[in-house]
Design an enzyme around this catalytic site. Sequence first.
Site, PDB file in Angstrom:
ATOM      1  N   GLU A  99       0.830  -1.201   0.000  1.00 11.71           N
ATOM      2  CA  GLU A  99       0.000   0.000   0.000  1.00 11.71           C
ATOM      3  C   GLU A  99       0.868   1.256   0.000  1.00 11.71           C
ATOM      4  O   GLU A  99       1.939   1.282   0.604  1.00 11.71           O
ATOM      5  CB  GLU A  99      -0.915  -0.002   1.220  1.00 11.71           C
ATOM      6  CG  GLU A  99      -1.887  -1.171   1.168  1.00 11.71           C
ATOM      7  CD  GLU A  99      -2.931  -1.140   2.264  1.00 11.71           C
ATOM      8  OE1 GLU A  99      -4.033  -1.615   2.008  1.00 11.71           O
ATOM      9  OE2 GLU A  99      -2.640  -0.647   3.361  1.00 11.71           O
ATOM     10  N   CYS A 112       3.424   8.461   1.322  1.00 14.39           N
ATOM     11  CA  CYS A 112       3.910   7.537   2.333  1.00 14.39           C
ATOM     12  C   CYS A 112       4.227   6.218   1.626  1.00 14.39           C
ATOM     13  O   CYS A 112       3.338   5.575   1.065  1.00 14.39           O
ATOM     14  CB  CYS A 112       2.844   7.357   3.411  1.00 14.39           C
ATOM     15  SG  CYS A 112       3.372   6.287   4.735  1.00 14.39           S
ATOM     16  N   CYS A 119       6.248  -6.811   7.610  1.00 14.62           N
ATOM     17  CA  CYS A 119       7.341  -6.302   8.439  1.00 14.62           C
ATOM     18  C   CYS A 119       7.701  -7.356   9.477  1.00 14.62           C
ATOM     19  O   CYS A 119       6.821  -8.036  10.013  1.00 14.62           O
ATOM     20  CB  CYS A 119       6.935  -5.008   9.140  1.00 14.62           C
ATOM     21  SG  CYS A 119       8.293  -4.286  10.103  1.00 14.62           S
ATOM     22  N   CYS A 123       5.862  -4.874  16.053  1.00 15.47           N
ATOM     23  CA  CYS A 123       5.321  -3.910  17.026  1.00 15.47           C
ATOM     24  C   CYS A 123       3.841  -4.245  17.254  1.00 15.47           C
ATOM     25  O   CYS A 123       3.096  -4.452  16.290  1.00 15.47           O
ATOM     26  CB  CYS A 123       5.473  -2.486  16.516  1.00 15.47           C
ATOM     27  SG  CYS A 123       7.189  -2.099  16.124  1.00 15.47           S
ATOM     28  N   CYS A 126       0.768  -2.329  15.489  1.00 10.95           N
ATOM     29  CA  CYS A 126       0.872  -2.017  14.058  1.00 10.95           C
ATOM     30  C   CYS A 126       0.313  -3.156  13.209  1.00 10.95           C
ATOM     31  O   CYS A 126       0.738  -4.311  13.347  1.00 10.95           O
ATOM     32  CB  CYS A 126       2.339  -1.770  13.718  1.00 10.95           C
ATOM     33  SG  CYS A 126       2.632  -1.601  11.963  1.00 10.95           S
ATOM     34  N   CYS A 344      -1.281   5.928  10.213  1.00 12.08           N
ATOM     35  CA  CYS A 344      -0.043   5.302  10.682  1.00 12.08           C
ATOM     36  C   CYS A 344      -0.349   3.943  11.285  1.00 12.08           C
ATOM     37  O   CYS A 344      -1.224   3.823  12.139  1.00 12.08           O
ATOM     38  CB  CYS A 344       0.594   6.138  11.786  1.00 12.08           C
ATOM     39  SG  CYS A 344       1.138   7.730  11.239  1.00 12.08           S
TER      40      CYS A 344
END
Length: 358
Positions: A99, A112, A119, A123, A126, A344
């Site tokens: 994305e 962005c 990932c 975290c 996220c 975010c």
Amino acid sequence: MMDEEMIHQRGLLQDLTFSGVEAGVVAAGLRPAHAKTVWRALHRDLVGAWSEVPDFSPATRGWLAGQELDFPGQAVEVVSSDGWTRKFLLRLADGREIETVLMGFTGRHTVCLSSQVGCAMGCVFCATGQGGFTRHLRPGEIVAQVRHARRALRALGVAGPRNLVLMGMGEPLHNYEAVMTALEIITDTRGFNIGPAGISISTVGIVPGIIRLADERRPYNLAVSLHGADDTERSALVPVNRRWPLADLMTACRYYGQATGRRIFFEWTLVAGKNDTPETARRLIELLRGLDAHINLIPLNPTQGFGGAATHAEAVIAFKDVIRAAGFPCTVRQRRGIDVAAGCGQLQATASRLAAAL
Ligand code: SAH
Ligand code: SF4
């Protein structure tokens, strides 16, 4: 050398910096000057196929016939009700999806960018981290996101984008080489010509990567995701803190600050009851003492895999006031595109496909 190897292995010009393209042109027996024509077509005129360029010499055209182009296709686009935030779901050549978010502000646009499919850093708050790691992006796949945004703006008769943030899916310093090559391509004045001062790299705190950025004097802005002012608090949100604890991270930040003379941006996602008290803010100040630092507060955005709540507006202001009183600039990040999961930490390609299908 690396560039030349890549061109032979994959034949993908899109992954190469200008000098890599030039090496390929020369290796094919063409004059080096042809590299510029090819580069402009690809990165300035943003052609989708070589056949769109009328003025290549027959020799160049012959060489280019063996150079396949592969741009990710747009699978889905969602537009936020704010009217200023667009999220693109892009499908890569191997079918994986990423994305990219295009945000309009008065007078400028920011994109962005994603640096990985998924990932590995995990975290807890996220969505990308919750989905795990699939693979690194190639330089060309990072550049393609800027190209996609630029073409979308061009269709509206608008120039830009001028600003880029590596804050999409993935950890950019876990894919260091590809990200740096992509940024070299994007900042090249013969093509996209986006100034390095408008580019920010956000890292979860990969210490060797921060030191390398400093040693290589990379001219980009650095943002470090902190979220906790002691190791217990931070490790609970950011597991990679166990590998590079706060003491090591802050030493690396100080080294970076001294070596480059640059201000560091620290990101702090505020989670109610976890890291949002004035007492925590005071410990944060102690951690940053002596650094040229700007603190950016991000009230938690909702994700499926994390039950935490965002800090209340008054508590956000109280936290900010403590930091400002200590003399550090501190801002609260504007909430953008939450309705289309473009905020975010909300980027997760499969989820947006589902949302769009509903
Ligand atoms: N991997 C990099 C860049 C991508 S994340 C990094 O972690 O820095 C960009 C920012 O969004 C980071 O500061 C991250 O901690 C923050 N973030 C992640 N999930 C979030 C959420 N649910 N709400 C608010 N901010 C979040
Ligand atoms: Fe990865 Fe950044 Fe999300 Fe952490 S916040 S999981 S490092 S993308």
